[in-house]
Write an enzyme that holds these catalytic residues in place. Structure first.
Site, PDB file in Angstrom:
ATOM      1  N   HIS A 139       0.817  -1.217   0.000  1.00 19.01           N
ATOM      2  CA  HIS A 139       0.000   0.000   0.000  1.00 19.01           C
ATOM      3  C   HIS A 139       0.852   1.268   0.000  1.00 19.01           C
ATOM      4  CE1 HIS A 139       0.440  -0.287   4.517  1.00 19.01           C
ATOM      5  NE2 HIS A 139       0.540   1.030   4.382  1.00 19.01           N
ATOM      6  N   ASP A 169       0.245  -7.791   1.642  1.00 12.92           N
ATOM      7  CA  ASP A 169       0.497  -6.360   1.549  1.00 12.92           C
ATOM      8  C   ASP A 169       1.997  -6.058   1.530  1.00 12.92           C
ATOM      9  OD1 ASP A 169      -0.087  -3.630   1.387  1.00 12.92           O
ATOM     10  OD2 ASP A 169      -0.114  -3.396   3.573  1.00 12.92           O
ATOM     11  N   GLY A 242       3.384   6.470   7.752  1.00 13.28           N
ATOM     12  CA  GLY A 242       4.750   6.667   7.299  1.00 13.28           C
ATOM     13  C   GLY A 242       5.691   5.593   7.818  1.00 13.28           C
ATOM     14  N   ASN A 243       5.271   4.910   8.901  1.00 16.16           N
ATOM     15  CA  ASN A 243       6.042   3.767   9.411  1.00 16.16           C
ATOM     16  C   ASN A 243       5.840   2.517   8.565  1.00 16.16           C
ATOM     17  OD1 ASN A 243       5.950   5.027  12.591  1.00 16.16           O
ATOM     18  ND2 ASN A 243       7.761   3.896  11.953  1.00 16.16           N
ATOM     19  N   SER A 244       4.786   2.496   7.751  1.00 14.32           N
ATOM     20  CA  SER A 244       4.455   1.299   6.984  1.00 14.32           C
ATOM     21  C   SER A 244       5.640   0.823   6.160  1.00 14.32           C
ATOM     22  CB  SER A 244       3.272   1.583   6.056  1.00 14.32           C
ATOM     23  OG  SER A 244       2.090   1.778   6.780  1.00 14.32           O
ATOM     24  N   LEU A 299      -6.379 -25.315  -2.724  1.00 16.67           N
ATOM     25  CA  LEU A 299      -7.215 -26.500  -2.580  1.00 16.67           C
ATOM     26  C   LEU A 299      -8.610 -26.283  -3.154  1.00 16.67           C
ATOM     27  CD1 LEU A 299      -7.216 -29.371  -1.465  1.00 16.67           C
ATOM     28  CD2 LEU A 299      -7.862 -28.446   0.764  1.00 16.67           C
ATOM     29  N   GLY A 300      -9.169 -25.087  -2.926  1.00 16.05           N
ATOM     30  CA  GLY A 300     -10.491 -24.779  -3.458  1.00 16.05           C
ATOM     31  C   GLY A 300     -11.620 -25.000  -2.476  1.00 16.05           C
ATOM     32  N   VAL A 301     -11.371 -24.698  -1.204  1.00 10.74           N
ATOM     33  CA  VAL A 301     -12.408 -24.844  -0.180  1.00 10.74           C
ATOM     34  C   VAL A 301     -12.461 -23.590   0.680  1.00 10.74           C
ATOM     35  CG1 VAL A 301     -12.257 -27.353  -0.032  1.00 10.74           C
ATOM     36  CG2 VAL A 301     -10.796 -25.944   1.432  1.00 10.74           C
TER      37      VAL A 301
END
Length: 526
Positions: A139, A169, A242-244, A299-301
Site C-alpha cells: 500500500h 500487503d 509513514g512507518n508502513s 485447494l479450493g475450499v
C-alpha cells in the site's frame, strides 16, 4: 561449709587437668564461631549494596542495547517518497466545443485554474539484499508513478517495483546503487515471545530514521479485516502513518516483522500496531525474487475452525481440525483440487501430509506453503449414517489465484416478513419456508432450508463474531439435522438447554462467483 579447690588425690588431679583442656578447647571454638558469625553479618550490607548497584545499572544496560541496535540497523532502513497522478480533471470534458472560445468568460476562468497537483505519499522500507532490493508494504507504493528512496547517508535513488503480493500487503523495490548496500537480516519470528523488547524504525509523518521502543503484546493476532495470510505480531511500539514497511527489530538487531497496520479511532497511533511476522515476509521475498510473484498452493475450499461447539455437536475428542464449509467446484473452467478429490461440506480435515491440523488457519498455511502441483495426503472425517468415518485422499494442489479471497457477498437488507414465518426466541432469527418465487429470485436452485427474514439485534445470532448471520441467508442444517420446514427447526431448538452448542449450516447466492456458497457458524445457546 566451704570446700577447698585443691586436689585431694592423684586421680582428682588428673581429672582437673583434663577438664582444663576441654574448657580451653571449648573457649577457642566459641571465639572462632563468633568471628565467623561477625564476618557473615558484616558481609550482608556489601551483598545488598552490590544488588542495588546491579539493579541501578539495568536501565543503563537496556538503554545501551537500544543505542547499539539502532546504530547497527539504521543504515539499512530507508525512507520512501511516492508520487501519484491526480484524479482531478483539468477541464470539463463534456463542454460544448462551441463555448470554448476566447470570448467565453466561463472558459477563460476554467483555463486559468491551476493544474491538478499530484498526490505525494511517504513510507518506509528496509534493504534485504546488498544489490539494492528493498522490502516495503504494497500500500506504500500502490498506484505510484514515481518512487524515490532516501538513505541514511542522504543519498536518493529512483526505485522500481520488482513484485508485489496483495495477500500479505508486501512489495519489493529495486534501486541501482554504485556499491553494495547495508542489509537488514531476518530473524525467526516464531521464537519471539510476548513481552520481548522490540524497536520500530521508519519515517512516521516523513520524519525519517525515527526509532521507537515497545514490547510484543500478542502473537498471531488476526481479524476479519485481515487476509488469510496476515496473522500479525502486535506491539505497543509507536507506529504511525509513514512507518508502513519499516522493520520491527528484536534485541539481536534482526527484523522479526514488517510494520504494516495500526488499530486506531483517530488515524494516528493509539498504542496498538501490527507487524507481519518475518517468517511469512521471508517466504514472500524469496518467491517475488525468484518468480516475480508469489505462488501458493490452492485447494479450493472455504474453511472454518473446529471450535468447542462443533466438537460437542459432532462428538469429536478435541477442538482441532478444519471444517470444509464450502467447496468451489470450478476455477477458470477447471475442477478445483477439492472437487477432484471429492471433498464435501462438513468434512473435517484433521491431517495434512501426516501432520495434525490445528485449525483453519493452520491448514491454509500448510496448503499455501506447499509447491504448486505437488500431491499431498489429506486425512478427514466424514459423517456417514450418524457416525464420523476416517478417510484419506491424495490431492494435487493447484496455484492459488491472485489475491484470492473467500467467496461470499453479504446478503441483502432486511425484508418484510411474510405469513409463513417463525421467530426462534433467544436465537433471534425470524425464519420463513422457502417459496418457489424466492428460489427463482434469489438463485437458490437445489437449496432446501429456511430463509432468514430478520435478525433480532438483541438475540444470540446478532452477537456472533466475526461470522454473524445476515438476512437473506438460508439455514439448511442445525446440529447435523437438515431443516426443510419450520417444524424441523423448532424441534431442535426446543430440545436445547442453556450451555448447549449450536452449529448452523448456511447458504446464499454470491453474485461475485455466480453460485450458491455455503458456510458454518458456531455459538452457544444461552
Amino acid at each position: 561449709m566451704f570446700e577447698s579447690l585443691k586436689p585431694t588425690s592423684d586421680t582428682e588431679a588428673t581429672i582437673l587437668r583434663k577438664l582444663r583442656v576441654w574448657i580451653a578447647v571449648l573457649a577457642a571454638v566459641c571465639v572462632l564461631a563468633g568471628v565467623g558469625i561477625g564476618a557473615i553479618l558484616a558481609g550482608r550490607p556489601a551483598v545488598a549494596q552490590d544488588e542495588l548497584q546491579a539493579a541501578a545499572k539495568a536501565p543503563e544496560a537496556l538503554s545501551a542495547s537500544f543505542v547499539e541496535i539502532a546504530r547497527r540497523v539504521e543504515p539499512a532502513v530507508v525512507n520512501i517518497d511516492t508520487l501519484q497522478a491526480s484524479n482531478d480533471i483539468a477541464e470539463l470534458e463534456n463542454d460544448d466545443k462551441s463555448d470554448r472560445t476566447p470570448n467565453n468568460p466561463l472558459y477563460d476562468m476554467l483555463r486559468r485554474q491551476p493544474q491538478p497537483r499530484p498526490t505525494r505519499g511517504v513510507g518506509s522500507g528496509f534493504i534485504i539484499d546488498p544489490k539494492g532490493y528493498i522490502l516495503t508494504n504494497f500500500h506504500v507504493i500502490d498506484g505510484a508513478t514515481r518512487i524515490t528512496i532516501g538513505m541514511l547517508t542522504g543519498e536518493r535513488f529512483r526505485g522500481k517495483v520488482i513484485g508485489v503480493d496483495k495477500e500479505t500487503d508486501l512489495a519489493i523495490i529495486k534501486v541501482d546503487a554504485p556499491r553494495d548496500l547495508p542489509v537488514m537480516k531476518f530473524g525467526d519470528s516464531n521464537v519471539a515471545q510476548v513481552g520481548d523488547w522490540v524497536l520500530a524504525i521508519g519515517s512516521p509523518f516523513g520524519l525519517d530514521q525515527t526509532v521507537t521502543a515497545g514490547i510484543i503484546s500478542k502473537k498471531e493476532r488476526d481479524s476479519s479485516q485481515f487476509t488469510n495470510f496476515q496473522r500479525f505480531l502486535q506491539t505497543d511500539a509507536a507506529i504511525n502513518r509513514g512507518n508502513s514497511g519499516g522493520p520491527l527489530v528484536n534485541m539481536h538487531g534482526e527484523a522479526i516483522g514488517v510494520n504494516s497496520q495500526i488499530a486506531t479511532l483517530t488515524g494516528d497511533y493509539n498504542g496498538i500496531g501490527f507487524a507481519l511476522p518475518s517468517n511469512e515476509a521471508k517466504f514472500v521475498c524469496e518467491q517475488l525474487l525468484s518468480n516475480g510473484k508469489v505462488k501458493r498452493g490452492f485447494l479450493g475450499v472455504t474453511l472454518e475452525s473446529v471450535r468447542g461447539e462443533f466438537a460437542r455437536v459432532y462428538k469429536l475428542p478435541d477442538s482441532k481440525g478444519a471444517i470444509v464449509a464450502d467447496v468451489s467446484q470450478e476455477r477458470n473452467g477447471q475442477l478445483t483440487p477439492a472437487a477432484k478429490a471429492g471433498l464435501q461440506v462438513n468434512d473435517v480435515i484433521v491431517e495434512f501430509n501426516g501432520q495434525p491440523v490445528q485449525d483453519s488457519q493452520d491448514l491454509i498455511a500448510k496448503v499455501a506453503g506447499t509447491a504448486v502441483g505437488q500431491t499431498v495426503t489429506l486425512t478427514f472425517l466424514r459423517e456417514t449414517d450418524g457416525k464420523l468415518d476416517r478417510h484419506t485422499v491424495n490431492v494435487a494442489l493447484a496455484e492459488r489465484p491472485d489475491f484470492y479471497a473467500r467467496d461470499g457477498e453479504t446478503p441483502g437488507p432486511k425484508e418484510k416478513s411474510e405469513n409463513t414465518k417463525s421467530s426462534t426466541g433467544r436465537i433471534g432469527l425470524t425464519l420463513g419456508e422457502l417459496t418457489p418465487q424466492q428460489i427463482t429470485e434469489k438463485h437458490l436452485d437445489g437449496v432446501k432450508g429456511l430463509y432468514v427474514k430478520e435478525v433480532d439485534p438483541n438475540g444470540l445470532a446478532a452477537d456472533i463474531r466475526p461470522n454473524e448471520i445476515y438476512t437473506g441467508e438460508v439455514v439448511t442444517r442445525i446440529n447435523r439435522v437438515p431443516v426443510a420446514t419450520l417444524a424441523d427447526f423448532q424441534r431442535v431448538v426446543e430440545s436445547l438447554k442453556p450451555g448447549d452448542a449450536i452449529v448452523l449450516n448456511l447458504s446464499h447466492f454470491d453474485r461475485v462467483s455466480n453460485r450458491v456458497v455455503q458456510r458454518i457458524v458456531q455459538f452457544t445457546y444461552q
